[in-house]
Write an enzyme that holds these catalytic residues in place. Sequence first.
Site, PDB file in Angstrom:
ATOM      1  N   HIS A 307     -51.199  63.371   1.182  1.00  0.00           N
ATOM      2  CA  HIS A 307     -52.376  62.925   1.326  1.00  0.00           C
ATOM      3  C   HIS A 307     -52.134  61.318   0.747  1.00  0.00           C
ATOM      4  O   HIS A 307     -51.636  61.177   0.152  1.00  0.00           O
ATOM      5  CB  HIS A 307     -53.468  63.365   0.563  1.00  0.00           C
ATOM      6  CG  HIS A 307     -54.859  63.238   0.888  1.00  0.00           C
ATOM      7  ND1 HIS A 307     -55.467  62.237   0.578  1.00  0.00           N
ATOM      8  CD2 HIS A 307     -55.632  63.749   1.839  1.00  0.00           C
ATOM      9  CE1 HIS A 307     -56.662  61.940   1.186  1.00  0.00           C
ATOM     10  NE2 HIS A 307     -56.805  63.015   2.114  1.00  0.00           N
ATOM     11  N   ASP A 364     -56.706  71.078   4.629  1.00  0.00           N
ATOM     12  CA  ASP A 364     -56.322  71.596   5.730  1.00  0.00           C
ATOM     13  C   ASP A 364     -55.391  72.759   5.799  1.00  0.00           C
ATOM     14  O   ASP A 364     -54.996  73.388   6.835  1.00  0.00           O
ATOM     15  CB  ASP A 364     -56.005  70.424   6.829  1.00  0.00           C
ATOM     16  CG  ASP A 364     -56.736  69.502   7.265  1.00  0.00           C
ATOM     17  OD1 ASP A 364     -58.068  70.084   7.485  1.00  0.00           O
ATOM     18  OD2 ASP A 364     -56.414  68.386   7.499  1.00  0.00           O
TER      19      ASP A 364
HETATM   20  N1  CMC Z   1     -44.285  66.730   5.420  1.00  0.00           N
HETATM   21  C1  CMC Z   1     -43.016  66.193   5.072  1.00  0.00           C
HETATM   22  N2  CMC Z   1     -42.849  64.980   4.419  1.00  0.00           N
HETATM   23  C2  CMC Z   1     -44.030  64.034   4.430  1.00  0.00           C
HETATM   24  C3  CMC Z   1     -45.286  64.691   4.612  1.00  0.00           C
HETATM   25  C4  CMC Z   1     -45.428  66.026   5.262  1.00  0.00           C
HETATM   26  N3  CMC Z   1     -46.502  66.522   5.371  1.00  0.00           N
HETATM   27  N4  CMC Z   1     -46.017  63.737   4.337  1.00  0.00           N
HETATM   28  C5  CMC Z   1     -45.718  62.739   3.830  1.00  0.00           C
HETATM   29  N5  CMC Z   1     -44.142  63.192   3.907  1.00  0.00           N
HETATM   30  C6  CMC Z   1     -43.155  62.056   3.388  1.00  0.00           C
HETATM   31  C7  CMC Z   1     -43.038  60.980   4.363  1.00  0.00           C
HETATM   32  O1  CMC Z   1     -41.962  61.203   5.296  1.00  0.00           O
HETATM   33  C8  CMC Z   1     -42.415  59.673   3.502  1.00  0.00           C
HETATM   34  O2  CMC Z   1     -41.236  59.961   2.874  1.00  0.00           O
HETATM   35  P1  CMC Z   1     -40.131  58.830   2.925  1.00  0.00           P
HETATM   36  O3  CMC Z   1     -40.579  57.912   1.528  1.00  0.00           O
HETATM   37  O4  CMC Z   1     -38.681  59.351   2.658  1.00  0.00           O
HETATM   38  O5  CMC Z   1     -40.339  57.950   4.164  1.00  0.00           O
HETATM   39  C9  CMC Z   1     -43.268  59.857   2.195  1.00  0.00           C
HETATM   40  O6  CMC Z   1     -43.621  61.483   2.090  1.00  0.00           O
HETATM   41  C10 CMC Z   1     -44.538  59.351   2.148  1.00  0.00           C
HETATM   42  O7  CMC Z   1     -45.442  59.614   3.551  1.00  0.00           O
HETATM   43  P2  CMC Z   1     -46.249  58.676   4.279  1.00  0.00           P
HETATM   44  O8  CMC Z   1     -46.175  59.303   5.619  1.00  0.00           O
HETATM   45  O9  CMC Z   1     -45.806  57.337   3.947  1.00  0.00           O
HETATM   46  O10 CMC Z   1     -47.658  59.037   3.688  1.00  0.00           O
HETATM   47  P3  CMC Z   1     -49.008  58.444   4.291  1.00  0.00           P
HETATM   48  O11 CMC Z   1     -49.971  58.228   3.003  1.00  0.00           O
HETATM   49  O12 CMC Z   1     -48.949  57.478   5.137  1.00  0.00           O
HETATM   50  O13 CMC Z   1     -49.574  59.883   5.087  1.00  0.00           O
HETATM   51  C11 CMC Z   1     -50.327  61.917   5.697  1.00  0.00           C
HETATM   52  C12 CMC Z   1     -50.514  60.659   4.150  1.00  0.00           C
HETATM   53  C13 CMC Z   1     -51.602  62.911   5.131  1.00  0.00           C
HETATM   54  C14 CMC Z   1     -50.932  61.189   7.145  1.00  0.00           C
HETATM   55  C15 CMC Z   1     -49.009  62.600   5.525  1.00  0.00           C
HETATM   56  O14 CMC Z   1     -49.085  63.072   4.220  1.00  0.00           O
HETATM   57  C16 CMC Z   1     -48.986  63.567   6.489  1.00  0.00           C
HETATM   58  O15 CMC Z   1     -48.748  63.166   7.792  1.00  0.00           O
HETATM   59  N6  CMC Z   1     -49.377  64.905   6.188  1.00  0.00           N
HETATM   60  C17 CMC Z   1     -49.483  65.941   7.159  1.00  0.00           C
HETATM   61  C18 CMC Z   1     -50.681  65.685   8.147  1.00  0.00           C
HETATM   62  C19 CMC Z   1     -51.823  66.412   7.344  1.00  0.00           C
HETATM   63  O16 CMC Z   1     -51.896  67.479   6.675  1.00  0.00           O
HETATM   64  N7  CMC Z   1     -52.984  65.582   7.342  1.00  0.00           N
HETATM   65  C20 CMC Z   1     -54.183  66.016   6.785  1.00  0.00           C
HETATM   66  C21 CMC Z   1     -54.797  64.926   5.546  1.00  0.00           C
HETATM   67  S1  CMC Z   1     -55.889  65.805   4.697  1.00  0.00           S
HETATM   68  C22 CMC Z   1     -57.373  65.929   5.737  1.00  0.00           C
HETATM   69  C23 CMC Z   1     -57.827  64.322   5.804  1.00  0.00           C
HETATM   70  O17 CMC Z   1     -58.390  63.736   5.008  1.00  0.00           O
HETATM   71  O18 CMC Z   1     -57.612  64.072   7.098  1.00  0.00           O
END
Ligand code: CMC
Length: 430
Positions: A307, A364
Amino acid sequence: MPNNAVLKLGDKELTYPVIVGSEGEKAIDLRNLRADTGHITYDEGYGNTGSCESAITYIDGDAGILRYRGYPIEQLAEKSDFIETAFLVIYGELPTAEQRARFSALLTEHAPIHERMVYLFESYPRDAHPMALLGAMMNALSCYYPALATNDHKRDLENFDVAAAMALSKVRTITAITYRMSRGLPVIYPKRAFKYCENFMHMMFSDPYEHFDCPPVVARALNLILLLHADHEQNCSTSSVRMVASSGANLFASCAAGICALWGPLHGGANQAVIQMLEEIHATGDDGSKFIASAKAGKSRLMGFGHRVYKNYDPRAKIIGKACEDLLNTLGIKDPLLDIARHLEQAALSDNYFIDRKLYPNVDFYSGIMMRAIGIPINMFTVMFAIGRMPGWISNWKEVASNPKGRIYRPRQIYTGKTVRDYVPVDKRG
Ligand code: CMC
Protein backbone atom coordinates in the site's frame (compact mmCIF):
# COMPACT_ATOMS: atom_id res chain seq x y z
CA MET A 1 8.69 22.34 15.94
CA PRO A 2 9.70 25.06 13.46
CA ASN A 3 6.91 27.27 12.12
CA ASN A 4 8.74 27.87 8.89
CA ALA A 5 10.88 26.04 6.39
CA VAL A 6 13.75 27.85 4.72
CA LEU A 7 14.61 27.05 1.13
CA LYS A 8 17.95 28.12 -0.30
CA LEU A 9 17.95 28.44 -4.07
CA GLY A 10 21.15 29.94 -5.48
CA ASP A 11 21.79 33.00 -3.36
CA LYS A 12 18.11 33.47 -2.56
CA GLU A 13 16.72 32.35 0.78
CA LEU A 14 12.98 31.89 0.99
CA THR A 15 10.77 31.11 3.94
CA TYR A 16 7.63 29.02 3.73
CA PRO A 17 5.14 28.39 6.51
CA VAL A 18 4.70 24.96 8.06
CA ILE A 19 1.05 24.01 8.46
CA VAL A 20 -0.05 21.38 10.96
CA GLY A 21 -3.14 19.17 10.80
CA SER A 22 -5.33 18.29 13.77
CA GLU A 23 -3.39 15.04 14.31
CA GLY A 24 -0.05 16.82 14.12
CA GLU A 25 0.82 15.98 10.49
CA LYS A 26 3.06 18.64 9.02
CA ALA A 27 3.34 20.16 5.57
CA ILE A 28 5.41 22.91 4.05
CA ASP A 29 3.03 25.31 2.39
CA LEU A 30 4.57 25.88 -1.04
CA ARG A 31 1.64 27.60 -2.68
CA ASN A 32 3.79 30.69 -3.39
CA LEU A 33 6.85 28.75 -4.58
CA ARG A 34 6.38 29.24 -8.31
CA ALA A 35 5.54 32.92 -7.98
CA ASP A 36 8.61 33.40 -5.74
CA THR A 37 11.13 31.32 -7.67
CA GLY A 38 9.77 30.23 -11.07
CA HIS A 39 10.23 26.64 -9.88
CA ILE A 40 7.59 24.01 -9.29
CA THR A 41 7.81 20.98 -7.01
CA TYR A 42 8.25 17.63 -8.77
CA ASP A 43 6.59 14.65 -7.12
CA GLU A 44 5.46 12.09 -9.67
CA GLY A 45 2.80 9.84 -8.13
CA TYR A 46 2.19 12.55 -5.48
CA GLY A 47 3.80 10.48 -2.70
CA ASN A 48 4.82 13.65 -0.81
CA THR A 49 2.15 16.01 -1.99
CA GLY A 50 -0.83 17.21 0.04
CA SER A 51 -3.44 18.16 -2.53
CA CYS A 52 -5.99 19.55 -0.09
CA GLU A 53 -7.05 20.02 3.50
CA SER A 54 -9.77 17.59 4.48
CA ALA A 55 -11.71 16.86 7.66
CA ILE A 56 -13.09 13.46 6.64
CA THR A 57 -10.59 10.64 7.14
CA TYR A 58 -7.34 10.32 9.03
CA ILE A 59 -4.74 7.68 8.21
CA ASP A 60 -1.42 7.11 9.93
CA GLY A 61 0.17 4.60 7.58
CA ASP A 62 3.15 3.88 9.83
CA ALA A 63 1.00 3.14 12.85
CA GLY A 64 -1.75 1.33 10.88
CA ILE A 65 -4.45 3.79 11.97
CA LEU A 66 -7.63 4.60 10.05
CA ARG A 67 -10.36 6.87 11.42
CA TYR A 68 -13.50 8.24 9.81
CA ARG A 69 -14.32 11.67 11.28
CA GLY A 70 -12.21 10.76 14.31
CA TYR A 71 -13.82 7.37 14.98
CA PRO A 72 -11.42 4.38 14.85
CA ILE A 73 -12.28 1.92 12.08
CA GLU A 74 -12.17 -0.94 14.60
CA GLN A 75 -15.01 0.61 16.66
CA LEU A 76 -17.12 1.37 13.61
CA ALA A 77 -16.58 -2.15 12.24
CA GLU A 78 -17.72 -3.65 15.52
CA LYS A 79 -20.59 -1.33 16.43
CA SER A 80 -21.87 0.46 13.35
CA ASP A 81 -23.29 -0.52 9.98
CA PHE A 82 -22.72 0.78 6.47
CA ILE A 83 -25.57 3.30 6.37
CA GLU A 84 -24.82 4.84 9.76
CA THR A 85 -21.15 5.07 8.79
CA ALA A 86 -22.09 6.55 5.41
CA PHE A 87 -24.02 9.29 7.24
CA LEU A 88 -21.02 9.90 9.49
CA VAL A 89 -18.62 10.16 6.54
CA ILE A 90 -20.93 12.43 4.54
CA TYR A 91 -22.27 14.69 7.30
CA GLY A 92 -19.45 14.59 9.85
CA GLU A 93 -21.34 13.22 12.89
CA LEU A 94 -23.00 9.95 13.83
CA PRO A 95 -26.73 10.42 13.19
CA THR A 96 -29.31 10.82 15.93
CA ALA A 97 -32.15 8.28 15.74
CA GLU A 98 -34.25 10.86 13.92
CA GLN A 99 -31.51 11.75 11.42
CA ARG A 100 -30.89 8.08 10.77
CA ALA A 101 -34.61 7.47 10.11
CA ARG A 102 -34.76 10.43 7.71
CA PHE A 103 -31.62 9.34 5.90
CA SER A 104 -32.92 5.76 5.54
CA ALA A 105 -36.26 7.05 4.26
CA LEU A 106 -34.48 9.15 1.64
CA LEU A 107 -32.40 6.16 0.53
CA THR A 108 -35.54 4.03 0.28
CA GLU A 109 -37.35 6.69 -1.73
CA HIS A 110 -34.48 6.95 -4.21
CA ALA A 111 -33.61 3.27 -4.57
CA PRO A 112 -35.39 2.68 -7.92
CA ILE A 113 -33.78 4.05 -11.03
CA HIS A 114 -35.68 6.09 -13.62
CA GLU A 115 -37.62 3.52 -15.66
CA ARG A 116 -36.18 4.84 -18.94
CA MET A 117 -32.71 4.06 -17.67
CA VAL A 118 -33.46 0.35 -17.84
CA TYR A 119 -33.38 0.72 -21.64
CA LEU A 120 -29.86 2.07 -21.42
CA PHE A 121 -28.72 -1.24 -19.98
CA GLU A 122 -30.33 -3.03 -22.93
CA SER A 123 -28.02 -1.28 -25.35
CA TYR A 124 -24.82 -2.52 -23.72
CA PRO A 125 -23.26 -5.89 -24.58
CA ARG A 126 -24.36 -8.60 -22.15
CA ASP A 127 -20.75 -9.28 -21.16
CA ALA A 128 -19.79 -5.61 -20.61
CA HIS A 129 -17.67 -5.18 -17.49
CA PRO A 130 -19.89 -4.02 -14.60
CA MET A 131 -17.45 -1.18 -13.82
CA ALA A 132 -17.89 0.22 -17.35
CA LEU A 133 -21.65 0.12 -16.88
CA LEU A 134 -21.54 1.60 -13.42
CA GLY A 135 -19.42 4.55 -14.57
CA ALA A 136 -21.74 5.16 -17.52
CA MET A 137 -24.92 4.86 -15.44
CA MET A 138 -23.63 7.09 -12.65
CA ASN A 139 -22.88 9.78 -15.22
CA ALA A 140 -26.27 9.17 -16.86
CA LEU A 141 -27.97 10.17 -13.59
CA SER A 142 -27.02 13.76 -14.48
CA CYS A 143 -29.18 13.41 -17.62
CA TYR A 144 -32.18 11.97 -15.78
CA TYR A 145 -32.00 14.36 -12.82
CA PRO A 146 -30.63 17.57 -14.37
CA ALA A 147 -32.00 19.78 -11.59
CA LEU A 148 -29.59 18.04 -9.21
CA ALA A 149 -26.68 18.27 -11.61
CA THR A 150 -26.50 21.87 -12.78
CA ASN A 151 -22.70 22.19 -12.56
CA ASP A 152 -23.28 25.25 -10.41
CA HIS A 153 -21.98 24.20 -7.02
CA LYS A 154 -24.15 26.69 -5.14
CA ARG A 155 -27.33 25.28 -6.69
CA ASP A 156 -26.13 21.68 -6.52
CA LEU A 157 -25.39 22.07 -2.81
CA GLU A 158 -28.96 23.24 -2.21
CA ASN A 159 -30.09 19.83 -3.46
CA PHE A 160 -27.19 17.94 -1.93
CA ASP A 161 -29.18 15.68 0.43
CA VAL A 162 -31.29 14.28 -2.38
CA ALA A 163 -28.41 13.97 -4.85
CA ALA A 164 -26.26 12.21 -2.23
CA ALA A 165 -29.10 9.82 -1.33
CA MET A 166 -29.64 9.08 -5.02
CA ALA A 167 -25.98 8.32 -5.67
CA LEU A 168 -25.69 6.13 -2.58
CA SER A 169 -28.96 4.29 -3.09
CA LYS A 170 -29.02 3.91 -6.87
CA VAL A 171 -25.43 2.66 -7.07
CA ARG A 172 -26.62 -0.65 -5.62
CA THR A 173 -29.71 -0.77 -7.86
CA ILE A 174 -27.55 -0.17 -10.94
CA THR A 175 -25.19 -2.93 -9.80
CA ALA A 176 -28.01 -5.41 -9.30
CA ILE A 177 -29.60 -4.59 -12.68
CA THR A 178 -26.22 -5.04 -14.36
CA TYR A 179 -25.96 -8.50 -12.83
CA ARG A 180 -29.51 -9.50 -13.80
CA MET A 181 -29.17 -8.26 -17.37
CA SER A 182 -25.81 -9.96 -17.86
CA ARG A 183 -27.55 -13.26 -17.13
CA GLY A 184 -30.72 -12.56 -19.08
CA LEU A 185 -32.74 -12.44 -15.85
CA PRO A 186 -35.69 -10.10 -15.22
CA VAL A 187 -34.97 -6.93 -13.29
CA ILE A 188 -36.01 -7.11 -9.64
CA TYR A 189 -37.19 -3.86 -8.09
CA PRO A 190 -36.15 -2.71 -4.61
CA LYS A 191 -38.55 -3.27 -1.72
CA ARG A 192 -39.40 -0.47 0.69
CA ALA A 193 -39.33 -2.74 3.74
CA PHE A 194 -35.73 -3.90 3.30
CA LYS A 195 -32.58 -2.37 4.67
CA TYR A 196 -29.73 -1.36 2.38
CA CYS A 197 -27.77 -4.62 2.20
CA GLU A 198 -30.79 -6.92 2.34
CA ASN A 199 -32.36 -4.92 -0.49
CA PHE A 200 -29.23 -5.27 -2.57
CA MET A 201 -29.19 -9.06 -2.10
CA HIS A 202 -32.93 -9.15 -2.91
CA MET A 203 -32.40 -7.23 -6.18
CA MET A 204 -29.50 -9.53 -7.06
CA PHE A 205 -30.88 -12.92 -6.15
CA SER A 206 -34.68 -12.89 -5.79
CA ASP A 207 -36.73 -13.96 -8.77
CA PRO A 208 -40.27 -12.86 -9.65
CA TYR A 209 -41.73 -15.96 -7.99
CA GLU A 210 -39.59 -16.39 -4.92
CA HIS A 211 -38.00 -13.91 -2.58
CA PHE A 212 -34.34 -14.45 -1.68
CA ASP A 213 -34.16 -14.37 2.08
CA CYS A 214 -30.85 -12.78 2.96
CA PRO A 215 -29.37 -14.59 5.99
CA PRO A 216 -28.42 -12.11 8.75
CA VAL A 217 -24.83 -13.37 8.69
CA VAL A 218 -24.59 -12.44 4.99
CA ALA A 219 -26.15 -9.00 5.55
CA ARG A 220 -23.65 -8.42 8.38
CA ALA A 221 -20.73 -9.48 6.20
CA LEU A 222 -21.83 -7.20 3.39
CA ASN A 223 -22.31 -4.29 5.80
CA LEU A 224 -18.79 -4.83 7.07
CA ILE A 225 -17.22 -5.03 3.60
CA LEU A 226 -18.94 -1.80 2.52
CA LEU A 227 -18.20 0.01 5.79
CA LEU A 228 -14.49 -0.83 5.58
CA HIS A 229 -14.35 0.73 2.11
CA ALA A 230 -16.37 3.87 2.96
CA ASP A 231 -13.47 6.29 2.67
CA HIS A 232 -9.70 6.29 2.49
CA GLU A 233 -8.60 9.91 2.10
CA GLN A 234 -6.77 11.01 -1.04
CA ASN A 235 -6.47 7.74 -2.95
CA CYS A 236 -6.52 7.60 -6.76
CA SER A 237 -10.32 7.52 -7.17
CA THR A 238 -11.12 10.10 -4.49
CA SER A 239 -8.48 12.44 -5.88
CA SER A 240 -10.13 11.97 -9.28
CA VAL A 241 -13.51 12.87 -7.79
CA ARG A 242 -12.00 16.03 -6.26
CA MET A 243 -10.17 16.87 -9.48
CA VAL A 244 -13.39 16.70 -11.52
CA ALA A 245 -15.41 18.46 -8.81
CA SER A 246 -12.87 21.29 -8.72
CA SER A 247 -13.94 22.32 -12.22
CA GLY A 248 -17.47 22.86 -10.91
CA ALA A 249 -18.80 19.51 -12.14
CA ASN A 250 -21.83 17.97 -10.47
CA LEU A 251 -21.85 15.11 -7.97
CA PHE A 252 -22.84 12.36 -10.42
CA ALA A 253 -20.20 13.29 -13.01
CA SER A 254 -17.53 13.54 -10.30
CA CYS A 255 -18.46 10.13 -8.83
CA ALA A 256 -18.43 8.62 -12.34
CA ALA A 257 -14.79 9.76 -12.61
CA GLY A 258 -14.09 8.06 -9.27
CA ILE A 259 -15.60 4.82 -10.57
CA CYS A 260 -13.35 4.89 -13.65
CA ALA A 261 -10.26 5.53 -11.52
CA LEU A 262 -11.20 2.73 -9.14
CA TRP A 263 -11.43 0.16 -11.92
CA GLY A 264 -7.67 -0.37 -12.40
CA PRO A 265 -5.96 -3.41 -10.83
CA LEU A 266 -3.60 -1.29 -8.74
CA HIS A 267 -6.62 0.26 -7.00
CA GLY A 268 -10.13 -1.22 -6.63
CA GLY A 269 -9.54 -3.80 -9.34
CA ALA A 270 -7.12 -5.54 -6.98
CA ASN A 271 -9.90 -7.52 -5.26
CA GLN A 272 -10.77 -9.21 -8.56
CA ALA A 273 -7.08 -9.68 -9.35
CA VAL A 274 -6.50 -11.36 -5.95
CA ILE A 275 -9.07 -14.08 -6.62
CA GLN A 276 -7.77 -14.61 -10.16
CA MET A 277 -4.27 -14.96 -8.70
CA LEU A 278 -5.43 -17.40 -6.00
CA GLU A 279 -7.36 -19.44 -8.57
CA GLU A 280 -4.30 -19.64 -10.81
CA ILE A 281 -2.10 -20.71 -7.90
CA HIS A 282 -4.68 -23.33 -6.95
CA ALA A 283 -4.96 -24.63 -10.53
CA THR A 284 -1.20 -25.20 -10.72
CA GLY A 285 -1.16 -27.13 -7.45
CA ASP A 286 1.20 -24.59 -5.89
CA ASP A 287 0.66 -23.86 -2.19
CA GLY A 288 1.81 -20.28 -2.81
CA SER A 289 5.58 -20.83 -2.41
CA LYS A 290 6.35 -20.74 -6.13
CA PHE A 291 4.24 -17.65 -6.56
CA ILE A 292 6.08 -15.86 -3.74
CA ALA A 293 9.37 -16.68 -5.48
CA SER A 294 8.13 -15.28 -8.79
CA ALA A 295 6.86 -12.10 -7.06
CA LYS A 296 10.28 -11.64 -5.47
CA ALA A 297 11.91 -12.08 -8.86
CA GLY A 298 9.69 -9.29 -10.19
CA LYS A 299 7.88 -11.72 -12.56
CA SER A 300 4.52 -11.28 -10.87
CA ARG A 301 2.91 -9.09 -8.24
CA LEU A 302 1.35 -10.40 -5.08
CA MET A 303 -2.05 -8.79 -5.50
CA GLY A 304 -3.71 -7.63 -2.29
CA PHE A 305 -0.32 -6.84 -0.80
CA GLY A 306 1.36 -3.49 -0.35
CA HIS A 307 0.00 0.00 0.00
CA ARG A 308 1.25 3.48 -0.78
CA VAL A 309 0.30 4.75 2.67
CA TYR A 310 0.27 1.76 5.03
CA LYS A 311 3.78 0.72 5.89
CA ASN A 312 2.43 -1.35 8.72
CA TYR A 313 -0.56 -3.68 8.61
CA ASP A 314 -3.62 -2.23 6.84
CA PRO A 315 -6.11 -2.12 9.77
CA ARG A 316 -8.95 -3.01 7.38
CA ALA A 317 -7.11 -6.20 6.38
CA LYS A 318 -6.89 -7.27 10.03
CA ILE A 319 -10.63 -6.85 10.50
CA ILE A 320 -11.60 -8.44 7.20
CA GLY A 321 -9.18 -11.37 7.55
CA LYS A 322 -10.87 -12.37 10.81
CA ALA A 323 -14.39 -11.69 9.47
CA CYS A 324 -13.63 -13.82 6.41
CA GLU A 325 -12.65 -16.77 8.58
CA ASP A 326 -15.79 -16.34 10.75
CA LEU A 327 -18.10 -16.04 7.74
CA LEU A 328 -16.79 -19.17 6.06
CA ASN A 329 -17.05 -21.11 9.32
CA THR A 330 -20.63 -19.94 9.93
CA LEU A 331 -21.68 -20.76 6.37
CA GLY A 332 -19.82 -24.08 6.56
CA ILE A 333 -17.77 -23.27 3.47
CA LYS A 334 -14.34 -24.78 2.98
CA ASP A 335 -12.61 -22.63 0.40
CA PRO A 336 -9.16 -23.84 -0.68
CA LEU A 337 -8.40 -20.26 -1.77
CA LEU A 338 -8.54 -19.17 1.87
CA ASP A 339 -5.88 -21.76 2.75
CA ILE A 340 -3.67 -20.50 -0.08
CA ALA A 341 -4.24 -16.89 1.01
CA ARG A 342 -3.28 -17.72 4.61
CA HIS A 343 -0.18 -19.55 3.41
CA LEU A 344 0.82 -16.67 1.12
CA GLU A 345 0.35 -14.23 3.99
CA GLN A 346 2.49 -16.28 6.40
CA ALA A 347 5.18 -16.83 3.77
CA ALA A 348 5.29 -13.17 2.78
CA LEU A 349 5.29 -11.85 6.34
CA SER A 350 8.38 -13.88 7.17
CA ASP A 351 10.25 -13.11 3.96
CA ASN A 352 12.86 -10.35 3.83
CA TYR A 353 11.71 -9.14 0.40
CA PHE A 354 8.30 -8.24 1.83
CA ILE A 355 9.61 -7.20 5.27
CA ASP A 356 12.19 -4.79 3.79
CA ARG A 357 9.62 -3.18 1.52
CA LYS A 358 7.00 -3.09 4.28
CA LEU A 359 4.50 -5.02 2.21
CA TYR A 360 1.52 -6.32 4.19
CA PRO A 361 -1.91 -7.58 3.17
CA ASN A 362 -4.29 -4.78 2.26
CA VAL A 363 -8.09 -4.70 2.40
CA ASP A 364 -8.41 -6.47 -0.95
CA PHE A 365 -6.54 -9.58 0.14
CA TYR A 366 -9.50 -11.18 1.92
CA SER A 367 -12.52 -9.19 0.72
CA GLY A 368 -12.77 -11.25 -2.49
CA ILE A 369 -12.95 -14.54 -0.60
CA MET A 370 -15.80 -13.13 1.50
CA MET A 371 -17.65 -11.84 -1.55
CA ARG A 372 -17.24 -15.20 -3.29
CA ALA A 373 -18.73 -16.88 -0.23
CA ILE A 374 -21.86 -14.73 -0.36
CA GLY A 375 -22.40 -15.33 -4.07
CA ILE A 376 -21.03 -12.14 -5.64
CA PRO A 377 -19.51 -13.00 -9.02
CA ILE A 378 -15.85 -12.19 -9.41
CA ASN A 379 -16.28 -9.56 -12.14
CA MET A 380 -18.47 -7.58 -9.73
CA PHE A 381 -15.97 -7.34 -6.87
CA THR A 382 -14.72 -3.92 -7.90
CA VAL A 383 -18.29 -2.69 -8.22
CA MET A 384 -18.83 -3.73 -4.61
CA PHE A 385 -15.80 -1.63 -3.67
CA ALA A 386 -17.42 1.28 -5.55
CA ILE A 387 -20.69 0.89 -3.62
CA GLY A 388 -18.69 0.99 -0.40
CA ARG A 389 -16.60 3.99 -1.47
CA MET A 390 -19.60 6.08 -2.48
CA PRO A 391 -19.88 7.90 0.93
CA GLY A 392 -16.24 8.94 0.66
CA TRP A 393 -16.63 10.25 -2.88
CA ILE A 394 -19.82 12.09 -1.93
CA SER A 395 -18.28 13.75 1.12
CA ASN A 396 -15.12 14.70 -0.77
CA TRP A 397 -17.25 16.22 -3.55
CA LYS A 398 -19.11 18.18 -0.86
CA GLU A 399 -15.87 19.44 0.67
CA VAL A 400 -14.67 20.71 -2.71
CA ALA A 401 -18.04 22.21 -3.67
CA SER A 402 -18.42 23.97 -0.30
CA ASN A 403 -14.93 25.46 -0.18
CA PRO A 404 -15.33 29.22 -0.67
CA LYS A 405 -11.61 29.50 -1.49
CA GLY A 406 -11.65 26.48 -3.83
CA ARG A 407 -9.66 26.71 -7.05
CA ILE A 408 -9.61 24.39 -10.03
CA TYR A 409 -7.05 21.58 -9.59
CA ARG A 410 -4.37 22.15 -12.14
CA PRO A 411 -0.97 20.50 -11.57
CA ARG A 412 2.06 21.59 -13.57
CA GLN A 413 4.59 19.44 -15.38
CA ILE A 414 8.21 19.35 -16.42
CA TYR A 415 8.21 19.35 -20.20
CA THR A 416 10.72 16.86 -21.68
CA GLY A 417 9.65 16.92 -25.36
CA LYS A 418 11.25 18.54 -28.41
CA THR A 419 12.18 22.18 -28.32
CA VAL A 420 10.71 24.50 -30.94
CA ARG A 421 11.13 23.44 -34.60
CA ASP A 422 9.63 24.36 -37.97
CA TYR A 423 6.79 22.51 -39.67
CA VAL A 424 8.01 19.95 -42.26
CA PRO A 425 5.91 19.40 -45.45
CA VAL A 426 4.89 15.77 -46.00
CA ASP A 427 7.24 15.21 -49.02
CA LYS A 428 10.22 16.26 -46.90
CA ARG A 429 9.51 13.97 -43.93
CA GLY A 430 11.31 10.73 -43.06
N1 CMC B 1 4.07 -7.67 -4.77
C1 CMC B 1 5.42 -7.68 -4.95
N2 CMC B 1 6.19 -6.60 -4.85
C2 CMC B 1 5.59 -5.44 -4.57
C3 CMC B 1 4.20 -5.34 -4.37
C4 CMC B 1 3.44 -6.52 -4.47
N3 CMC B 1 2.13 -6.49 -4.28
N4 CMC B 1 3.88 -4.08 -4.09
C5 CMC B 1 5.02 -3.39 -4.13
N5 CMC B 1 6.06 -4.21 -4.42
C6 CMC B 1 7.48 -3.84 -4.49
C7 CMC B 1 7.78 -3.07 -5.75
O1 CMC B 1 8.14 -3.94 -6.80
C8 CMC B 1 8.89 -2.18 -5.31
O2 CMC B 1 10.07 -2.96 -5.23
P1 CMC B 1 11.51 -2.30 -5.59
O3 CMC B 1 11.72 -1.24 -4.55
O4 CMC B 1 12.46 -3.44 -5.52
O5 CMC B 1 11.36 -1.73 -6.98
C9 CMC B 1 8.52 -1.82 -3.87
O6 CMC B 1 7.73 -2.93 -3.40
C10 CMC B 1 7.72 -0.52 -3.76
O7 CMC B 1 6.56 -0.66 -4.57
P2 CMC B 1 5.83 0.51 -5.38
O8 CMC B 1 5.16 -0.09 -6.58
O9 CMC B 1 6.82 1.62 -5.61
O10 CMC B 1 4.76 0.99 -4.34
P3 CMC B 1 3.57 1.99 -4.62
O11 CMC B 1 3.34 2.72 -3.37
O12 CMC B 1 3.81 2.77 -5.86
O13 CMC B 1 2.36 1.01 -4.96
C11 CMC B 1 0.55 -0.47 -4.68
C12 CMC B 1 1.39 0.63 -4.03
C13 CMC B 1 -0.66 -0.75 -3.79
C14 CMC B 1 0.04 0.00 -6.04
C15 CMC B 1 1.44 -1.73 -4.85
O14 CMC B 1 1.86 -2.18 -3.58
C16 CMC B 1 0.71 -2.84 -5.59
O15 CMC B 1 0.75 -2.88 -6.82
N6 CMC B 1 0.03 -3.79 -4.84
C17 CMC B 1 -0.74 -4.81 -5.50
C18 CMC B 1 -2.08 -4.24 -5.95
C19 CMC B 1 -3.02 -4.03 -4.80
O16 CMC B 1 -3.18 -4.87 -3.95
N7 CMC B 1 -3.70 -2.85 -4.80
C20 CMC B 1 -4.72 -2.54 -3.80
C21 CMC B 1 -4.30 -1.43 -2.88
S1 CMC B 1 -5.37 -1.31 -1.44
C22 CMC B 1 -6.90 -0.86 -2.05
C23 CMC B 1 -6.89 0.51 -2.61
O17 CMC B 1 -6.86 1.46 -1.82
O18 CMC B 1 -6.95 0.65 -3.83
